[in-house]
Design an enzyme around this catalytic site. Structure first.
Site, short mmCIF file in Angstrom:
data_model
loop_
_atom_site.label_atom_id
_atom_site.label_comp_id
_atom_site.label_asym_id
_atom_site.label_seq_id
_atom_site.Cartn_x
_atom_site.Cartn_y
_atom_site.Cartn_z
N THR A 1 0.82 -1.21 0.00
CA THR A 1 0.00 0.00 0.00
C THR A 1 0.86 1.26 0.00
O THR A 1 0.42 2.31 -0.45
CB THR A 1 -0.94 0.02 1.22
OG1 THR A 1 -0.18 -0.27 2.39
CG2 THR A 1 -2.05 -0.99 1.08
N ASP B 1 6.80 8.55 10.12
CA ASP B 1 7.05 9.50 9.03
C ASP B 1 6.13 10.71 9.05
O ASP B 1 6.14 11.52 8.13
CB ASP B 1 6.98 8.80 7.67
CG ASP B 1 5.59 8.26 7.35
OD1 ASP B 1 4.83 7.98 8.28
OD2 ASP B 1 5.28 8.07 6.16
N SER C 1 7.07 3.90 7.91
CA SER C 1 5.95 4.51 8.61
C SER C 1 5.92 4.15 10.09
O SER C 1 6.83 4.52 10.84
CB SER C 1 4.64 4.11 7.92
OG SER C 1 3.55 4.80 8.46
N HIS C 2 4.92 3.42 10.52
CA HIS C 2 4.71 3.13 11.94
C HIS C 2 5.41 1.85 12.38
O HIS C 2 5.29 1.46 13.54
CB HIS C 2 3.21 3.01 12.22
CG HIS C 2 2.49 2.08 11.28
ND1 HIS C 2 2.34 2.37 9.95
CD2 HIS C 2 1.91 0.88 11.47
CE1 HIS C 2 1.68 1.39 9.37
NE2 HIS C 2 1.42 0.47 10.27
N LYS D 1 -1.71 11.75 3.72
CA LYS D 1 -2.27 12.06 5.02
C LYS D 1 -1.25 12.90 5.79
O LYS D 1 -0.07 12.89 5.47
CB LYS D 1 -2.66 10.80 5.78
CG LYS D 1 -1.64 9.68 5.80
CD LYS D 1 -2.26 8.44 6.43
CE LYS D 1 -1.31 7.25 6.39
NZ LYS D 1 -1.37 6.54 5.12
N ARG E 1 -6.80 -7.76 10.34
CA ARG E 1 -7.53 -6.66 10.96
C ARG E 1 -9.03 -6.96 10.88
O ARG E 1 -9.55 -7.32 9.83
CB ARG E 1 -7.22 -5.35 10.26
CG ARG E 1 -5.74 -4.99 10.22
CD ARG E 1 -5.56 -3.50 9.99
NE ARG E 1 -4.24 -3.12 9.51
CZ ARG E 1 -3.13 -3.06 10.25
NH1 ARG E 1 -3.19 -3.39 11.52
NH2 ARG E 1 -1.98 -2.69 9.71
N ARG F 1 8.35 -2.37 1.99
CA ARG F 1 8.81 -2.36 3.38
C ARG F 1 9.34 -3.74 3.72
O ARG F 1 8.65 -4.74 3.53
CB ARG F 1 7.67 -1.99 4.33
CG ARG F 1 7.18 -0.57 4.16
CD ARG F 1 6.05 -0.27 5.11
NE ARG F 1 5.45 1.02 4.83
CZ ARG F 1 4.33 1.47 5.38
NH1 ARG F 1 3.68 0.70 6.24
NH2 ARG F 1 3.86 2.66 5.08
N LYS G 1 9.34 4.35 -0.94
CA LYS G 1 8.19 4.52 -1.84
C LYS G 1 8.42 5.72 -2.74
O LYS G 1 9.17 6.64 -2.40
CB LYS G 1 6.88 4.63 -1.08
CG LYS G 1 6.61 5.96 -0.40
CD LYS G 1 5.14 5.99 0.06
CE LYS G 1 4.79 7.32 0.70
NZ LYS G 1 3.36 7.44 1.00
N GLU H 1 -9.33 4.98 9.08
CA GLU H 1 -9.43 4.62 10.50
C GLU H 1 -8.07 4.35 11.12
O GLU H 1 -7.92 4.34 12.33
CB GLU H 1 -10.34 3.39 10.66
CG GLU H 1 -10.03 2.21 9.74
CD GLU H 1 -8.72 1.53 10.02
OE1 GLU H 1 -8.38 1.38 11.22
OE2 GLU H 1 -8.02 1.17 9.07
N SER H 2 -7.05 4.14 10.28
CA SER H 2 -5.71 3.83 10.77
C SER H 2 -4.95 5.10 11.13
O SER H 2 -3.75 5.20 10.90
CB SER H 2 -4.94 3.02 9.73
OG SER H 2 -4.96 3.65 8.46
N ASP I 1 2.75 11.09 9.02
CA ASP I 1 1.49 11.24 8.28
C ASP I 1 0.27 10.78 9.06
O ASP I 1 -0.86 10.98 8.61
CB ASP I 1 1.57 10.54 6.91
CG ASP I 1 1.82 9.05 6.99
OD1 ASP I 1 1.92 8.50 8.11
OD2 ASP I 1 1.94 8.42 5.92
N ARG I 2 0.46 10.20 10.24
CA ARG I 2 -0.69 9.76 11.04
C ARG I 2 -0.83 10.63 12.28
O ARG I 2 0.09 11.35 12.67
CB ARG I 2 -0.53 8.30 11.45
CG ARG I 2 -0.49 7.35 10.28
CD ARG I 2 -0.21 5.93 10.73
NE ARG I 2 0.00 5.08 9.57
CZ ARG I 2 -0.69 3.97 9.33
NH1 ARG I 2 -1.61 3.57 10.17
NH2 ARG I 2 -0.44 3.24 8.25
N ASP J 1 3.24 9.40 13.89
CA ASP J 1 3.97 8.15 13.68
C ASP J 1 5.36 8.43 13.11
O ASP J 1 5.82 9.57 13.06
CB ASP J 1 3.19 7.23 12.75
CG ASP J 1 3.08 7.78 11.34
OD1 ASP J 1 3.10 9.00 11.18
OD2 ASP J 1 2.97 6.98 10.39
#
Length: 551
Positions: A25, A287, A120-121, A384, A504, A29, A133, A372-373, A289-290, A285
């Site tokens: 996505t 990077d 990311s996270h 994001k 999930r 990674r 990416k 939702e993440s 973006d969250r 997080d």
């Protein structure tokens, strides 16, 4: 930085493909040790360069979240960019750029695209994860057609080009040369801060933060947002010194897990639920973006956060003319759908993955979007954006002069409450997880009309999305089971883990009755949790009695 001209010494290195470079996505990674294999990083970068068009004289943006291997990878990528004819690379000072900042810079300077180094996270360090990416010229993650082309190239690649040259000084602002290519080391924060100032009422937020009646706590989890949060909240907006915690980006994130949720950001949660708690808390997080939003002893779900931003958008200067539409990922709760209906605007349901919002934002079909993440964003960039969401909330709080909890409860009274939870079963056996999904798929045609206690199945499907802009189709994006009262259960295998599989399970029920809106979500959703296990046989196939993380 002094300009140093290095005579061109391009090397062509023979290589063989790696079979596992299919972007998920958000790029590729893997464990750091995989990226450290000879030729691994180089193969993937050359596959990008071979795929994205004519690089001659073009400008790229490059940076990452500061995790282990970030600096080494940047040096490799710079030398490969020079060897492949790139004209200029804008690289963040110290190799640091948040993902939202990369998107901002690509768009502001109209570059060909950018390369973001982050997982990311996911945890960092020598035994942690790394990721790469590619973002395209609109600032967003490469769409599926591009990532499929990159993957196809990675399967047949037989050589890559790299400049034989000394490493570049990444810590001094200014320009230097690698062969004919200009390396421009830029301030990591400046462009992003200017963009935020154009969207939000900084004077009003500053009044709130310096009033003496409002305290905040921002936890950067030793990840990329530390420098950004310091510059914005403590320097620009006047928050008390120390309001930003864990603000120095560390290669291993201080041994923590840079995921802004109730489990991994537990230090922040303890502060916001403790004695003399501040009025507002937020975490980002790896990077940047969250985001996670907290009030005093009050957690705001990401789904509710998106809905509340949409409902209050006109209070913020950058959105005071109104919003054209909203978009959410399919597993995200339907809370924002209710806001869109009241506003008379469209609400789009997309697969998980920020790249699916790009076309909607470019076509001005959506202004705000979220997952939702813990990801929320808008048309200001094509990613994001964690700190954007924090500033949005602070702008709303400054205008409404209410607490976080008061704003959320008032929203529920107006729109009803969508009880919502996500149960993650991390690093489960991949074979068991895949078997679980396949047996779920086999049940889909037979579930309609079936009763489970008081719940009757209205529909069941494997979510498929047709992009309303370009007509592209994405299939098998998650199994949905919807009930006649509007409740839902969704099952997905995550594409962002690097070990085993992550299952999930998303659970949602709607409660319009204000007298029933104060129940603990796990209690309110208890029947659906039991039904999910009954239908999917989660314990049987995963071997787990409990989820790893509940949010």
């Amino acid at each position: 930085m002094s300009s140093l001209d290095i005579s061109t010494n391009i090397q062509t290195i023979s290589t063989t493909p790696f079979a596992d470079q299919k972007p998920g996505t958000s790029g590729v990674r893997k464990a750091v040790s995989i990226f450290q294999q000879p030729h691994y990083l180089e193969n993937f970068i050359q596959s990008i360069f071979d795929t994205v068009g004519d690089l001659q004289g073009q400008t790229l943006v490059l940076g990452g979240d500061g995790r282990y291997y970030n600096r080494q990878a940047i040096q490799t990528i710079l030398k490969m960019a020079a060897a492949n004819g790139v004209g200029r690379v804008k690289v963040g000072q110290g190799g640091i750029l948040s993902t939202p900042a990369v998107s901002c810079i690509i768009r502001k300077y109209k570059t060909l695209g950018g390369i973001i180094l982050s997982a990311s996270h996911n945890p960092g360090g020598p035994k942690g994860d790394f990721g790469v990416k590619y973002n395209i010229s609109n600032g967003g993650p490469a769409p599926e057609k591009v990532t499929e082309d990159i993957y196809a190239r990675s399967k047949v690649i037989d050589k890559y080009q790299i400049l034989d040259a000394p490493d570049v000084d990444l810590d001094t602002l200014g320009e230097s040369h690698l062969g004919a290519m200009v390396v421009e080391v830029i301030d990591s924060v400046q462009d992003y801060e200017k963009l935020m100032e154009s969207l939000f009422d900084f004077d009003r937020i500053r009044q709130l933060l310096t009033s003496g009646n409002f305290r905040l706590c921002i936890d950067s989890l030793h990840a990329v947002t530390g420098p950004y949060a310091h510059a914005l909240f403590e320097h620009r907006l006047g928050a008390l010194s120390g309001s930003v915690r864990n603000s120095v980006p560390l290669e291993d994130f201080g041994g923590g897990h840079p995921d802004p949720n109730l489990v991994y950001a537990h230090e922040l949660v303890d502060i916001l639920y403790g004695e003399n708690a501040p009025d507002f808390g937020a975490a980002s997080d790896g990077d940047g973006d969250r985001n996670m939003i907290l009030g005093r002893r009050f957690f705001v779900t990401p789904s509710d956060s998106l809905a509340i931003l949409a409902a209050n958008a006109k209070l913020v200067p950058g959105y005071q003319a109104g919003i054209t539409g909203v978009a959410r990922s399919m597993p995200t709760s339907q809370a924002v759908d209710r806001v869109a209906a009241r506003l008379g605007i469209d609400c789009y349901e997309t697969p998980t993955g920020w790249k699916f919002f790009g076309n909607l934002l470019d076509a001005d079909k959506a202004t705000l979007c979220g997952e939702e993440s813990f990801g929320t964003g808008s048309n200001h960039i094509r990613e994001k954006d964690g700190l954007w969401a924090v500033l949005f909330w602070l702008n709303i709080l400054a205008v409404r002069q209410q607490s976080v909890e008061e704003i959320v409860r008032e929203h529920w009274q107006t729109y009803g409450r969508n009880y919502y939870s996500r149960h993650d079963y991390e690093e489960v056996d991949a074979e068991g997880a895949n078997t679980l999904v396949e047996q779920l798929r086999s049940q889909i045609p037979n579930l309609k009309g079936k009763r489970f206690g008081k719940y009757e199945v209205e529909y069941s499907d494997d979510f498929s999305y047709t992009d309303p802009v370009d007509g592209s189709i994405s299939q098998k994006q998650g199994i949905r089971i919807g009930f006649t009262d509007g409740s839902r259960i969704v099952f997905r295998l995550s594409g962002t883990g690097t070990h085993g599989a992550t299952l999930r399970v998303y659970l949602e029920s709607y409660e319009p009755d204000t007298a029933k809106q104060n129940i603990d979500p796990q209690q309110a959703l208890a029947d659906l949790i039991a039904i999910a296990d009954e239908i999917a046989q989660i314990r049987t196939f995963t071997g787990r009695e409990q989820p790893t993380v509940i949010t």
